[in-house]
Design a protein around this motif. Structure first.
Motif, PDB file in Angstrom:
ATOM      1  N   ASN A   7     -15.148   8.727  38.640  1.00  0.00           N
ATOM      2  CA  ASN A   7     -15.660   7.220  39.029  1.00  0.00           C
ATOM      3  C   ASN A   7     -14.717   6.361  39.505  1.00  0.00           C
ATOM      4  N   LYS A   8     -13.426   6.542  39.201  1.00  0.00           N
ATOM      5  CA  LYS A   8     -12.342   5.506  39.480  1.00  0.00           C
ATOM      6  C   LYS A   8     -12.227   5.255  41.131  1.00  0.00           C
ATOM      7  N   THR A   9     -11.901   4.195  41.368  1.00  0.00           N
ATOM      8  CA  THR A   9     -11.771   3.766  42.765  1.00  0.00           C
ATOM      9  C   THR A   9     -10.549   2.879  42.932  1.00  0.00           C
ATOM     10  N   ASN A  10     -10.010   2.664  44.003  1.00  0.00           N
ATOM     11  CA  ASN A  10      -8.849   1.914  44.138  1.00  0.00           C
ATOM     12  C   ASN A  10      -9.328   0.247  44.177  1.00  0.00           C
ATOM     13  N   THR A  11      -9.776  -0.228  43.014  1.00  0.00           N
ATOM     14  CA  THR A  11     -10.031  -1.504  43.000  1.00  0.00           C
ATOM     15  C   THR A  11      -9.266  -2.200  41.705  1.00  0.00           C
ATOM     16  N   ILE A  12      -8.981  -3.327  42.113  1.00  0.00           N
ATOM     17  CA  ILE A  12      -8.323  -4.272  40.987  1.00  0.00           C
ATOM     18  C   ILE A  12      -9.617  -5.250  40.594  1.00  0.00           C
ATOM     19  N   LEU A  13      -9.695  -5.507  39.276  1.00  0.00           N
ATOM     20  CA  LEU A  13     -10.821  -6.143  38.781  1.00  0.00           C
ATOM     21  C   LEU A  13     -10.504  -7.237  38.104  1.00  0.00           C
ATOM     22  N   TYR A  14     -11.278  -8.372  38.394  1.00  0.00           N
ATOM     23  CA  TYR A  14     -11.333  -9.535  37.511  1.00  0.00           C
ATOM     24  C   TYR A  14     -12.759  -9.986  37.038  1.00  0.00           C
ATOM     25  N   VAL A  15     -12.840 -10.353  35.785  1.00  0.00           N
ATOM     26  CA  VAL A  15     -14.044 -10.759  35.091  1.00  0.00           C
ATOM     27  C   VAL A  15     -13.920 -11.666  34.326  1.00  0.00           C
ATOM     28  N   GLY A  16     -14.541 -12.911  34.559  1.00  0.00           N
ATOM     29  CA  GLY A  16     -14.577 -14.144  33.976  1.00  0.00           C
ATOM     30  C   GLY A  16     -14.779 -15.425  34.514  1.00  0.00           C
ATOM     31  N   ARG A  17     -14.987 -16.434  34.012  1.00  0.00           N
ATOM     32  CA  ARG A  17     -15.305 -17.722  34.566  1.00  0.00           C
ATOM     33  C   ARG A  17     -14.268 -18.297  35.820  1.00  0.00           C
ATOM     34  N   PHE A  18     -14.570 -18.965  36.844  1.00  0.00           N
ATOM     35  CA  PHE A  18     -13.866 -19.528  37.809  1.00  0.00           C
ATOM     36  C   PHE A  18     -13.713 -20.966  37.446  1.00  0.00           C
ATOM     37  N   ALA A  19     -12.777 -21.125  36.292  1.00  0.00           N
ATOM     38  CA  ALA A  19     -12.461 -22.372  35.854  1.00  0.00           C
ATOM     39  C   ALA A  19     -10.802 -22.602  35.444  1.00  0.00           C
ATOM     40  N   TRP A  20     -10.370 -23.646  35.249  1.00  0.00           N
ATOM     41  CA  TRP A  20      -8.870 -23.878  35.188  1.00  0.00           C
ATOM     42  C   TRP A  20      -8.298 -22.993  34.318  1.00  0.00           C
ATOM     43  N   GLU A  21      -8.739 -22.711  32.983  1.00  0.00           N
ATOM     44  CA  GLU A  21      -7.921 -22.010  32.140  1.00  0.00           C
ATOM     45  C   GLU A  21      -7.835 -20.435  32.354  1.00  0.00           C
ATOM     46  N   LYS A  22      -8.964 -20.160  33.237  1.00  0.00           N
ATOM     47  CA  LYS A  22      -8.705 -18.629  33.605  1.00  0.00           C
ATOM     48  C   LYS A  22      -7.863 -18.548  34.883  1.00  0.00           C
ATOM     49  N   GLY A  29     -20.357 -12.743  41.858  1.00  0.00           N
ATOM     50  CA  GLY A  29     -21.132 -13.565  41.112  1.00  0.00           C
ATOM     51  C   GLY A  29     -21.293 -13.067  39.843  1.00  0.00           C
ATOM     52  N   GLN A  30     -22.503 -13.588  39.396  1.00  0.00           N
ATOM     53  CA  GLN A  30     -22.620 -13.170  37.851  1.00  0.00           C
ATOM     54  C   GLN A  30     -23.298 -11.630  38.065  1.00  0.00           C
ATOM     55  N   VAL A  31     -22.492 -10.666  37.071  1.00  0.00           N
ATOM     56  CA  VAL A  31     -22.821  -9.420  37.172  1.00  0.00           C
ATOM     57  C   VAL A  31     -23.622  -9.046  35.865  1.00  0.00           C
ATOM     58  N   SER A  32     -24.767  -8.270  35.569  1.00  0.00           N
ATOM     59  CA  SER A  32     -25.276  -8.068  34.583  1.00  0.00           C
ATOM     60  C   SER A  32     -24.738  -6.509  33.922  1.00  0.00           C
ATOM     61  N   ASP A  33     -24.405  -5.675  34.835  1.00  0.00           N
ATOM     62  CA  ASP A  33     -23.674  -4.470  34.215  1.00  0.00           C
ATOM     63  C   ASP A  33     -22.172  -4.534  34.659  1.00  0.00           C
ATOM     64  N   VAL A  34     -21.711  -5.148  33.531  1.00  0.00           N
ATOM     65  CA  VAL A  34     -20.075  -5.343  33.898  1.00  0.00           C
ATOM     66  C   VAL A  34     -19.586  -3.908  33.612  1.00  0.00           C
ATOM     67  N   GLN A  35     -20.224  -3.275  32.620  1.00  0.00           N
ATOM     68  CA  GLN A  35     -19.420  -1.833  32.199  1.00  0.00           C
ATOM     69  C   GLN A  35     -19.287  -1.181  33.558  1.00  0.00           C
ATOM     70  N   GLN A  36     -20.189  -1.063  34.407  1.00  0.00           N
ATOM     71  CA  GLN A  36     -20.028  -0.335  35.510  1.00  0.00           C
ATOM     72  C   GLN A  36     -18.955  -0.681  36.335  1.00  0.00           C
ATOM     73  N   LEU A  37     -18.615  -2.014  36.460  1.00  0.00           N
ATOM     74  CA  LEU A  37     -17.527  -2.236  37.251  1.00  0.00           C
ATOM     75  C   LEU A  37     -15.985  -1.886  36.482  1.00  0.00           C
ATOM     76  N   TYR A  38     -16.018  -2.012  35.167  1.00  0.00           N
ATOM     77  CA  TYR A  38     -15.052  -1.492  34.354  1.00  0.00           C
ATOM     78  C   TYR A  38     -14.611   0.050  34.526  1.00  0.00           C
ATOM     79  N   CYS A  39     -15.662   0.730  34.763  1.00  0.00           N
ATOM     80  CA  CYS A  39     -15.759   2.067  35.012  1.00  0.00           C
ATOM     81  C   CYS A  39     -15.007   2.554  36.349  1.00  0.00           C
ATOM     82  N   GLU A  40     -15.473   1.806  37.233  1.00  0.00           N
ATOM     83  CA  GLU A  40     -15.213   2.015  38.602  1.00  0.00           C
ATOM     84  C   GLU A  40     -13.715   1.494  39.082  1.00  0.00           C
TER      85      GLU A  40
END
Length: 356
Positions: A180-195, A244-255
């Motif tokens: 299932n892996k794709t050529n994707t770089i992933l970021y998961v988190g808030r869009f805030a200064w500390e991130k 935006g806000q994603v409910s199925d984050v696991q799918q993003l990790y897997c891809e």
């Protein structure tokens, strides 16, 4: 079987909420009676098991100083009265500003309260948080430090007045198919200064040969519009997906194939641990407590703080070396085993129920 009360700021999306819901569900699955108090009603992102009793105040905080002056005294009284009515064996609360609130609400009661800060000890809170911690933390029954660094920080300030146990975040493990892996770089988190998501956008934009690689950024926050504008300015917005806000984050990790955590500060980053569980090649900056999570060069890559050029080089190298991605991802999956919910959950129960 024990009666455990967990007090959470809310059930909105957030690291504290996610950690507390994860523990609440695990405790209930182990046969314990769990009551979950959410201090802000409604707006549910996380799901509690059906046998967990959810309690919420009928009033809410609508923002602003006047609302806060009305809300927090009522909340203190609500927590004190509700805990006395429920009469649990133990109370658990997380959060640097939230733990003092809970301890103040239950001051001079007989209930054992276990607390945990979730922000990096390097972050300096403004008045009155430091004063409240100094006065109230020694009244707790135990303090849960996520890392050795956090534990040492508390020992320096409280000595033997604080009962400290080191327990990392608990991560639910899940399996991903390599196909299932794709050529994707992933970021998961808030869009805030500390991130600091802008650091990742700048690093990605500086990669000259991107091929078919894309950057996917999941999350919302106060800096989202600013980061989108930066992507436009750097002429790379056509290569970046703001999800935006994603409910199925696991799918993003897997891809995905590469995960980048550009944060300036972290207490114990859940998203990084989840990415490692999914077998991603992970990159982070040295300012987070990476020593408790991964080994530089073996189960992840650690970059010098604020060095976006080094981040660019690290990402580009992984994009062009699939064997290196596979090696780091394989080692990351193995390293993440120590954060398994079954192990961490039992350690948490041993501590808060004093089963040692």
């Amino acid at each position: 079987m024990s009666e455990i009360c967990i007090i959470s700021p809310s059930l909105k999306i957030g690291g504290i909420e996610r950690a507390l819901v994860t523990f609440a569900n695990y405790f209930s699955e182990q046969g314990h009676v769990v009551t979950f108090i959410s201090c802000l009603s409604g707006d549910y992102f996380y799901k509690l098991n059906e046998d967990i009793r959810l309690l919420e105040p009928s009033f809410t905080h609508r923002g602003g100083l006047i609302s806060a002056l009305k809300f927090y005294p009522r909340l203190l009284l609500y927590l004190r009265q509700t805990i006395k009515k429920e009469n649990p064996e133990v109370v658990l609360a997380f959060g640097d500003w939230f733990c003092p609130l809970v301890l103040l609400a239950l001051y001079k009661t007989e209930y054992p309260v276990y607390i945990s800060d979730r922000t990096s000890p390097d972050y300096k809170f403004k008045f009155p948080i430091p004063i409240l911690k100094k006065c109230l933390y020694p009244t707790s029954s135990g303090f849960i430090a996520q890392t050795v660094k956090a534990a040492n920080y508390k020992k320096e300030r409280f000595g033997n007045r604080l009962n400290i146990e080191i327990i990392p975040n608990a991560i639910k493990h899940f399996a991903c198919k390599e196909t299932n892996k794709t050529n994707t770089i992933l970021y998961v988190g808030r869009f805030a200064w500390e991130k600091a998501p802008e650091r990742l956008v700048k690093a990605f934009a500086a990669i000259e040969e991107k091929g078919d690689w894309r950057l996917k950024m999941a999350g919302t926050g106060p800096l989202l519009a600013e980061v989108k504008a930066l992507a436009e300015q750097l002429s790379c917005s056509d290569r970046i997906d703001f999800l935006g806000q994603v409910s199925d984050v696991q799918q993003l990790y897997c891809e995905a194939s590469i995960y980048v955590l550009p944060s300036v500060l972290e207490g114990f980053p859940n998203a990084l641990c989840e990415a490692m569980t999914a077998g991603l090649a992970c990159i982070c900056f040295e300012t987070i407590p990476y020593e408790a999570i991964l080994e530089n060069g073996e189960s992840g890559i650690v970059v010098e703080d604020a060095n976006t050029e080094a981040l660019t080089l690290a990402i580009a190298r992984l994009m062009n070396k699939p064997e290196e991605r596979e090696r780091l991802g394989r080692n990351a999956r193995i390293a993440s085993q120590c954060f398994r919910l079954e192990n961490v959950g039992e350690k948490m129960l041993d501590f808060i129920l004093d089963r040692k």
